[in-house]
Write a protein that holds these residues in place. Structure first.
Motif, PDB file in Angstrom:
ATOM      1  N   ASP A   1       4.356   5.619 -10.933  1.00 49.94           N
ATOM      2  CA  ASP A   1       4.993   6.670 -10.224  1.00 49.94           C
ATOM      3  C   ASP A   1       5.437   6.656  -8.794  1.00 49.94           C
ATOM      4  N   ILE A   2       4.964   5.942  -7.564  1.00 48.68           N
ATOM      5  CA  ILE A   2       5.587   5.868  -6.674  1.00 48.68           C
ATOM      6  C   ILE A   2       4.704   4.115  -6.379  1.00 48.68           C
ATOM      7  N   GLY A   3       3.695   4.098  -6.827  1.00 48.12           N
ATOM      8  CA  GLY A   3       2.989   2.414  -6.606  1.00 48.12           C
ATOM      9  C   GLY A   3       4.480   1.043  -6.696  1.00 48.12           C
ATOM     10  N   VAL A   4       5.120   1.763  -7.818  1.00 48.83           N
ATOM     11  CA  VAL A   4       6.258   0.387  -8.434  1.00 48.83           C
ATOM     12  C   VAL A   4       6.774   0.879  -6.856  1.00 48.83           C
ATOM     13  N   TYR A   5       7.361   1.366  -5.857  1.00 48.48           N
ATOM     14  CA  TYR A   5       8.072   1.099  -5.203  1.00 48.48           C
ATOM     15  C   TYR A   5       7.252   0.470  -4.147  1.00 48.48           C
ATOM     16  N   ASN A   6       6.491   0.666  -4.080  1.00 53.69           N
ATOM     17  CA  ASN A   6       5.757  -0.742  -2.943  1.00 53.69           C
ATOM     18  C   ASN A   6       5.132  -1.891  -2.386  1.00 53.69           C
ATOM     19  N   MET A   7       5.528  -1.333  -4.549  1.00 54.15           N
ATOM     20  CA  MET A   7       4.908  -3.167  -4.970  1.00 54.15           C
ATOM     21  C   MET A   7       6.684  -4.168  -5.043  1.00 54.15           C
ATOM     22  N   HIS A   8       7.214  -3.333  -5.793  1.00 59.88           N
ATOM     23  CA  HIS A   8       8.897  -3.776  -5.715  1.00 59.88           C
ATOM     24  C   HIS A   8       9.362  -4.572  -3.987  1.00 59.88           C
ATOM     25  N   ASP A   9       9.076  -3.643  -3.497  1.00 64.89           N
ATOM     26  CA  ASP A   9       9.100  -3.830  -2.363  1.00 64.89           C
ATOM     27  C   ASP A   9       8.921  -5.079  -1.849  1.00 64.89           C
ATOM     28  N   THR A  10       7.366  -5.101  -1.497  1.00 59.46           N
ATOM     29  CA  THR A  10       6.465  -6.255  -1.369  1.00 59.46           C
ATOM     30  C   THR A  10       6.884  -7.151  -1.916  1.00 59.46           C
TER      31      THR A  10
ATOM     32  N   VAL B   1       0.794  -1.403   0.057  1.00 61.48           N
ATOM     33  CA  VAL B   1       0.129  -0.002   0.521  1.00 61.48           C
ATOM     34  C   VAL B   1       0.499   1.340  -0.207  1.00 61.48           C
ATOM     35  N   GLY B   2       0.255   2.213  -0.748  1.00 57.92           N
ATOM     36  CA  GLY B   2       0.939   3.507  -0.776  1.00 57.92           C
ATOM     37  C   GLY B   2      -0.248   4.600  -1.137  1.00 57.92           C
ATOM     38  N   CYS B   3       0.052   5.796  -0.199  1.00 57.47           N
ATOM     39  CA  CYS B   3      -1.295   6.767  -0.116  1.00 57.47           C
ATOM     40  C   CYS B   3      -0.611   8.098  -0.488  1.00 57.47           C
ATOM     41  N   ARG B   4      -1.684   8.846  -1.225  1.00 56.10           N
ATOM     42  CA  ARG B   4      -1.338  10.244  -0.764  1.00 56.10           C
ATOM     43  C   ARG B   4      -2.559  10.889  -1.036  1.00 56.10           C
ATOM     44  N   ARG B   5      -2.648  11.545  -0.004  1.00 56.65           N
ATOM     45  CA  ARG B   5      -4.512  11.934  -0.114  1.00 56.65           C
ATOM     46  C   ARG B   5      -4.148  13.263  -1.433  1.00 56.65           C
TER      47      ARG B   5
ATOM     48  N   ASP C   1       2.663 -19.768  -6.102  1.00 59.80           N
ATOM     49  CA  ASP C   1       2.200 -20.767  -5.220  1.00 59.80           C
ATOM     50  C   ASP C   1       0.469 -21.021  -4.286  1.00 59.80           C
ATOM     51  N   GLY C   2       0.282 -19.798  -4.821  1.00 64.57           N
ATOM     52  CA  GLY C   2      -1.658 -19.972  -3.686  1.00 64.57           C
ATOM     53  C   GLY C   2      -1.477 -18.614  -2.975  1.00 64.57           C
ATOM     54  N   SER C   3      -0.505 -17.568  -2.850  1.00 64.10           N
ATOM     55  CA  SER C   3       0.063 -16.279  -1.643  1.00 64.10           C
ATOM     56  C   SER C   3      -0.965 -15.332  -2.884  1.00 64.10           C
ATOM     57  N   ILE C   4      -1.609 -14.290  -2.433  1.00 58.86           N
ATOM     58  CA  ILE C   4      -2.447 -13.756  -2.656  1.00 58.86           C
ATOM     59  C   ILE C   4      -1.474 -11.789  -2.174  1.00 58.86           C
ATOM     60  N   MET C   5      -1.592 -11.353  -2.914  1.00 58.72           N
ATOM     61  CA  MET C   5      -1.023  -9.866  -2.871  1.00 58.72           C
ATOM     62  C   MET C   5      -2.051  -8.860  -3.290  1.00 58.72           C
ATOM     63  N   VAL C   6      -2.234  -8.020  -1.745  1.00 64.42           N
ATOM     64  CA  VAL C   6      -3.694  -6.862  -1.858  1.00 64.42           C
ATOM     65  C   VAL C   6      -2.599  -5.628  -2.628  1.00 64.42           C
ATOM     66  N   PHE C   7      -2.384  -5.083  -3.599  1.00 64.50           N
ATOM     67  CA  PHE C   7      -1.750  -4.021  -3.834  1.00 64.50           C
ATOM     68  C   PHE C   7      -2.792  -2.136  -4.467  1.00 64.50           C
ATOM     69  N   LYS C   8      -2.518  -1.157  -3.215  1.00 68.53           N
ATOM     70  CA  LYS C   8      -3.290  -0.431  -3.605  1.00 68.53           C
ATOM     71  C   LYS C   8      -2.401   1.050  -3.741  1.00 68.53           C
ATOM     72  N   ILE C   9      -2.926   1.845  -4.420  1.00 62.08           N
ATOM     73  CA  ILE C   9      -2.137   3.021  -4.279  1.00 62.08           C
ATOM     74  C   ILE C   9      -2.989   4.699  -4.901  1.00 62.08           C
ATOM     75  N   SER C  10      -2.172   5.655  -5.113  1.00 62.29           N
ATOM     76  CA  SER C  10      -3.065   6.811  -5.106  1.00 62.29           C
ATOM     77  C   SER C  10      -2.065   8.007  -4.454  1.00 62.29           C
ATOM     78  N   TRP C  11      -2.676   9.343  -5.872  1.00 62.74           N
ATOM     79  CA  TRP C  11      -2.204  10.163  -5.795  1.00 62.74           C
ATOM     80  C   TRP C  11      -2.989  11.404  -5.125  1.00 62.74           C
ATOM     81  N   ALA C  12      -4.174  10.607  -4.847  1.00 61.92           N
ATOM     82  CA  ALA C  12      -5.871  11.742  -4.179  1.00 61.92           C
ATOM     83  C   ALA C  12      -6.518  10.230  -4.841  1.00 61.92           C
TER      84      ALA C  12
END
Length: 361
Positions: free
Chosen positions: A179-188, A154-158, A232-243
């Motif tokens: 822009d910013i989602g690639v950071y937390n996606m790759h970190d995960t 998850v990454g969030c800008r209000r 492998d059967g695992s799940i990732m929920v991905f969320k990102i926002s600029w606004a």
């Protein structure tokens, strides 16, 4: 090799961050700069003391120089592929800004070019070097969580929509996701050990931008969310926002069969303090803060040594160049972010879950 000689392609804002680090490392010399807008390249060269004779508007012409070891690609997203591939084919190592590319086809071509050339391709996802990400990766690798079956990235800008090339498909390809989602996606993905994605269900939108003066021409997403299933059967929920109309979209966490973990700290949640975690903390020079909650424990890792991630990524890249590889972040692993982002785009357009496949390299 004495000083590592660097050329810069694209002299916009991000290139100056590269230069701040390069200029602080004594065995690096930036010898050339290129931008399609000559005035920008000239101003950049003057600011960073690059010889005027080595200012170019054509990266192909610049690559004819003998005195270049590595190239920093700092162009907008949709212009990453061509200078990167050209530099690799010319026998240069490449540090390319994130994301690797805006399209899966471009990213695949870049990874293939790196493999064929035998040169290093490093994608500048500097968040990879954050101490809590490094520690979280070690925790999962040590088996402290057991098999991880679910996580949220998850990454969030209000309110934080950029401008310029970031908000148009023809230059950026995507919006917040790359822009910013690639950071937390790759970190995960790093923490998980780079599992292979196989299916994606996603949604994206630009509702707030449509009602925001000055963003009328924006044609990329300000918000994206996805459900990613791995082989492998695992799940990732991905969320990102600029606004978004929210203070938070949640935190980054991992659920394993033996324990859970959040990236804040990181902090491990278990029935008792894992012996392997105690051993890891001791080996890394860290301390553990243990809180007992209803006969279970929350174990926070403390005293991680701070790291300048911009400096760390450049030094890791230059060290790899001197040693002949490998890249600090393997490009074929970064390619997984493009596989997922391609799935997000196709699923969001169709309103259906889609299959994704990692290209052969």
């Amino acid at each position: 090799m004495d000083k590592v000689r660097v050329a810069v392609v694209g002299t916009g804002g991000i290139a100056n961050y590269h230069m701040q680090v390069y200029s602080a490392i004594k065995d690096i010399q930036v010898v050339a700069a290129c931008d399609i807008i000559k005035e920008k390249a000239v101003q950049f060269a003057e600011r960073w003391n690059i010889p005027k004779k080595n200012v170019f508007t054509s990266y192909n012409k610049m690559l004819e120089m003998d005195r270049i070891d590595t190239v920093s690609v700092c162009t907008y997203n949709m212009a990453h592929r061509r200078p990167t591939v050209a530099a690799l084919e010319a026998g240069k190592h490449v540090l390319c800004e994130k994301p690797m590319a805006a399209t899966l086809a471009d990213a695949t071509a870049m990874v293939r070019a790196a493999k064929k050339s035998g040169k290093i391709l490093h994608i500048a996802i500097h968040s990879r070097f954050q101490p809590h990400i490094v520690m979280a990766q070690k925790i999962v690798k040590a088996g402290i969580l057991g098999d991880v079956y679910y996580c949220e990235s998850v990454g969030c800008r209000r309110r934080g929509t950029p401008g310029g090339t970031f908000i148009h498909k023809k230059t950026a390809g995507f919006g917040a996701i790359v822009d910013i989602g690639v950071y937390n996606m790759h970190d995960t993905l790093v923490v998980l050990g780079y599992p292979t994605p196989e299916r994606v269900s996603a949604f994206s939108c630009d509702y707030i931008a449509r009602a925001t003066p000055g963003l009328e021409s924006m044609d990329v997403e300000e918000f994206g969310a996805a459900w990613v299933r791995f082989t492998d059967g695992s799940i990732m929920v991905f969320k990102i926002s600029w606004a978004v109309h929210a203070n938070s979209l949640g935190g980054n966490f991992f659920l394993g069969k033996k324990a859970g973990m959040s990236l804040g700290g990181p902090e491990v949640y278990a029935d008792s303090v894992p012996k392997k975690l105690e051993a890891l903390a001791k080996a890394e020079g860290c301390t553990l803060k243990v809180d007992t909650v209803n006969d279970m424990v929350n174990v926070r890792i403390q005293d991680l040594k701070p790291v300048n991630v911009w400096d760390a990524q450049v030094r890791a890249f230059i060290d790899a160049v001197r040693k002949g590889g490998p890249s600090p972040i393997l490009p074929e692993k970064v390619l997984l972010t493009n596989v997922i982002m391609d799935g997000i785009a196709r699923s969001a357009r169709s309103g259906r879950e889609v299959a994704v496949k990692v290209p052969e390299i």
